[in-house]
Design a protein around this motif. Structure first.
Motif, PDB file in Angstrom:
ATOM      1  N   PHE B 135       0.843  -1.198   0.000  1.00  0.00           N
ATOM      2  CA  PHE B 135       0.000   0.000   0.000  1.00  0.00           C
ATOM      3  C   PHE B 135       0.879   1.248   0.000  1.00  0.00           C
ATOM      4  O   PHE B 135       1.866   1.319   0.737  1.00  0.00           O
ATOM      5  N   ALA B 136       0.443   2.236  -0.791  1.00  0.00           N
ATOM      6  CA  ALA B 136       1.236   3.468  -0.894  1.00  0.00           C
ATOM      7  C   ALA B 136       1.271   4.210   0.449  1.00  0.00           C
ATOM      8  O   ALA B 136       2.298   4.768   0.838  1.00  0.00           O
ATOM      9  N   ALA B 142       7.108   1.598   6.128  1.00  0.00           N
ATOM     10  CA  ALA B 142       7.309   0.241   5.603  1.00  0.00           C
ATOM     11  C   ALA B 142       8.506  -0.445   6.230  1.00  0.00           C
ATOM     12  O   ALA B 142       8.551  -1.667   6.315  1.00  0.00           O
ATOM     13  N   HIS B 143       9.505   0.330   6.690  1.00  0.00           N
ATOM     14  CA  HIS B 143      10.667  -0.300   7.279  1.00  0.00           C
ATOM     15  C   HIS B 143      10.366  -0.859   8.668  1.00  0.00           C
ATOM     16  O   HIS B 143      11.129  -1.639   9.201  1.00  0.00           O
TER      17      HIS B 143
END
Lengths: 375, 300
Positions: B135-136, B142-143
């Protein structure tokens, strides 16, 4: 039936001839006794028999061309069934038969058991397949050579690649706690530390089959490593590299032969791109290798088996050394092996002072556009 | 502090994965007192079904959402059919046998299913398609926590809430609790105990199938053996939380996941299992029925 009688007759005749002829030839001193020892029966015979075929192909060719320095080469074939306790008998038998050089043994354990006997008799031994690192590295067996890379060679290849080509100084070493993976990782760690050029910032084992590797990935990230060296097989490697990329950890991933498998690329997909893995150097396009395989097919009507190219190369190297040294005396042979390079199916090789072949072994491959490319 | 948060989310993800499988164990145990060792295999079969359906659909170029929904439904239905059939074949005939008999039958079923998939499919690892997209809006974090981590966390929470609701407030839930308390009495008051047990297996298997789809998509690979290790860990988590208790299974899974994650992060991943199982032993010494389990009194 007729055929059987003929065969029996023939072999009896042959035995008789050998029995009569051998003492005469020994006294004349005009044959070179080339011992071939290894597993020729039992469950590991498939590892040993290709070596006999390889030696026979090379020796027939040399004999047909007039032998070495006018001497014919005679093969003495002895079976050790890959068992250390039998290998000592095999070695004693060969030594008492007056063998000059030995191609063998096949298994590391059997080789280790047989070597002291050859050492006492000052006989040079060359194995096409015994990969135990200690055989050469311990320095206990100065009469031992081999045409296969030892188990720790790929750790060395990977470490050198990381240090000299990629020029990283902080490395995380991860393994799967298995014999193969952990062994590789421990060698890599030792080589990295001994080099003095890099620091092992993390050395840990993961549990194979775990559902999620994000904790270890975070730990790698936290350790500040510039690259990961992984010892193990492709299922864990693909999970780890995938999790690294998903956690936006973009450092290089270097692994071993257990990962250099197309399943790794298939399973890890786009995440495998750019990963490095070492594997045996590809020699199938070597003209000598093609020629050796063709000769094998012609004579035996089958494809050659395990370690064929290594055994073929070892025979070539041994005969070349005898030719160049002009004798079968151990020190002269050693000097010839260590100074003369020779073209063989496994490449252009010579031997280092410990007895390992230089020029044979592992290469580093990188996944590029979904295939392993040799670097 | 960042490192702590990263490890925290790693642990939560791992815990949620265990929870998705542990819920099935704990439900079956709660109703008929049987440890369904074949549950891990149901999870594996769910993952395989999703794999086959998703691969076929993606060849025909269906949109991702359609693939997820169809693969999810197919996996759920197929796994439920397996769960239902296993109960009928391997457990129902043994319902009045000594307790050890159905346990051995369950282990046999587990081995049978593993080998069945090994022979019918392959022993190789297969690449599972990425059914959960990146997902953007998750990109900035995200990390720490990825999209599939988030989906797994949210799904586990929703499933736990729905299950608790079903068991507490619906007719079937009431019937389940009655069956769990006293099977004979439940029969006497007109509950069809066989149907209730079948329903339990169907629900448990459906959960395992959803778990199979999400987890396989998260890991990216499947083979016939994945159910075994995941099953062992999930079973451990269920025991830790108090087997038979639904919030207990989730709590136990999260504790197990967090312990493993922090053990890896602050000590060594070599010892993650050592710490996980030491914790289990410690908790069971002081609370033999698990964290949220009810102490069983022997019925006389």
């Amino acid at each position: 039936m007729k055929l059987n009688i003929n065969r029996t007759l023939f072999s009896t005749a042959a035995c008789f001839l050998i029995a009569v002829a051998t003492p005469a030839l020994t006294h004349a001193g005009d044959t070179i006794k080339f011992g071939v020892a290894g597993a020729h029966s039992g469950d590991l015979a498939s590892y040993g028999l290709p070596t006999v075929n390889a030696a026979r192909l090379v020796i027939d060719k040399v004999n047909a061309a007039g032998g070495i320095n006018g001497k014919m080469i005679e093969m003495l074939i002895e079976d050790d069934v890959c068992k250390p306790e039998i290998a000592t008998n095999t070695a004693t038998k060969l030594v008492s038969d007056g063998v000059d050089v030995v191609l063998g043994h096949i298994c590391s354990g059997a080789t280790k058991a047989a070597l002291p006997i050859y050492k006492n008799a000052s006989i040079l031994v060359m194995s096409p397949s015994a990969t135990n690192p200690a055989l050469t590295e311990s320095g206990d067996y100065p009469n031992f050579f081999r045409t296969i890379a030892p188990d720790d060679a790929q750790a060395m290849v990977d470490v050198k690649f990381v240090l000299n080509t990629l020029k990283y100084t902080k490395i995380a070493v991860i393994h799967d706690k298995g014999d193969y993976g952990k062994g590789f990782a421990e060698f890599a760690k030792t080589f990295l530390e001994d080099s003095g050029k890099a620091e092992v910032v993390l050395f840990e084992g993961v549990t194979p089959g775990a559902v999620d590797y994000s904790a270890i990935v975070q730990k790698i990230k936290h350790s500040g490593a510039e690259a990961v060296i992984f010892g193990g097989y492709h299922p864990e490697a693909s999970k780890i590299i995938r999790m690294m990329r998903k956690k936006r950890l973009k450092i290089d991933f270097i692994s071993d032969d257990g990962v250099k498998d197309n399943t790794f690329i298939k399973v890890a997909g786009k995440y495998a791109e750019g990963a490095y893995a070492s594997g045996p150097t590809d020699t199938t396009n070597n003209p000598l290798s093609i020629e050796a395989v063709r000769a094998h097919k012609e004579k035996f009507n089958t494809d050659p088996g395990a370690f064929f190219a290594n055994a073929y190369s070892a025979t070539l190297a041994l005969l070349n050394a005898i030719d160049k040294a002009g004798s079968t005396e151990l020190e002269a042979l050693k000097k010839a092996l260590q100074t003369e390079t020779i073209d063989t199916p496994v490449g252009n090789i010579y031997f280092d002072e410990k007895g390992d072949a230089i020029g044979v072994g592992f290469s580093v491959y990188q996944v590029q556009d979904g295939v392993f490319v040799e670097l | 502090m960042d490192y702590f948060i990263e490890l925290l989310f790693s642990g939560l993800t791992r815990g949620s994965i265990y929870a998705l499988i542990a819920l099935g164990y704990t439900m079956v145990y709660g109703i008929i007192g049987l440890i369904n060792f074949a549950h891990g295999e149901i999870y594996m079969i769910g993952a395989f079904t999703a794999f086959i359906v998703a691969t076929v659909l993606s060849i025909y170029g269906f949109p991702l959402l359609a693939i997820v929904v169809v693969a999810g439904v197919a996996a759920t239905v197929w796994s439920s059919a397996y769960g239902y059939t296993i109960e009928k074949i391997a457990y129902k005939p043994l319902r009045h046998a000594p307790r050890l008999s159905p346990l051995i039958s369950a282990i046999g079923m587990s081995i049978f299913l593993q080998n069945y998939v090994l022979l019918a499919q392959t022993s190789d690892f297969l690449p599972f398609p990425e059914l959960i997209p990146e997902f953007a809006f998750m990109e900035p974090v995200a990390h720490i926590v990825g999209s599939s981590d988030l989906v797994i966390l949210v799904t586990t929470t929703i499933i736990m809430l729905i299950l608790t609701f079903v068991i507490k407030f619906t007719r079937i839930g009431k019937a389940m609790r009655a069956t769990a308390q006293d099977r004979t009495m439940a029969m006497l008051v007109g509950i069809n105990v066989n149907n209730i047990i079948s329903a339990t297996f169907i629900i448990g298997s459906a959960l395992a199938a959803i778990g199979g789809l999400l987890i396989a998509s998260h890991i990216g690979q499947i083979n016939f053996y994945i159910g075994f290790i995941a099953g062992i860990k999930a079973f451990t988590a269920a025991v830790l939380g108090g087997i038979g208790s639904i919030p207990g299974a989730v709590l136990g899974s999260l504790i197990l996941g967090l312990t493993e994650s922090f053990a890896t992060g602050y000590i060594s991943s070599d010892y993650e299992d050592v710490f996980a199982f030491s914790l289990l032993v410690l908790i069971l010494i002081f609370k033999p029925s698990g964290l949220l389990g009810k102490a069983e009194t022997q019925k006389v």
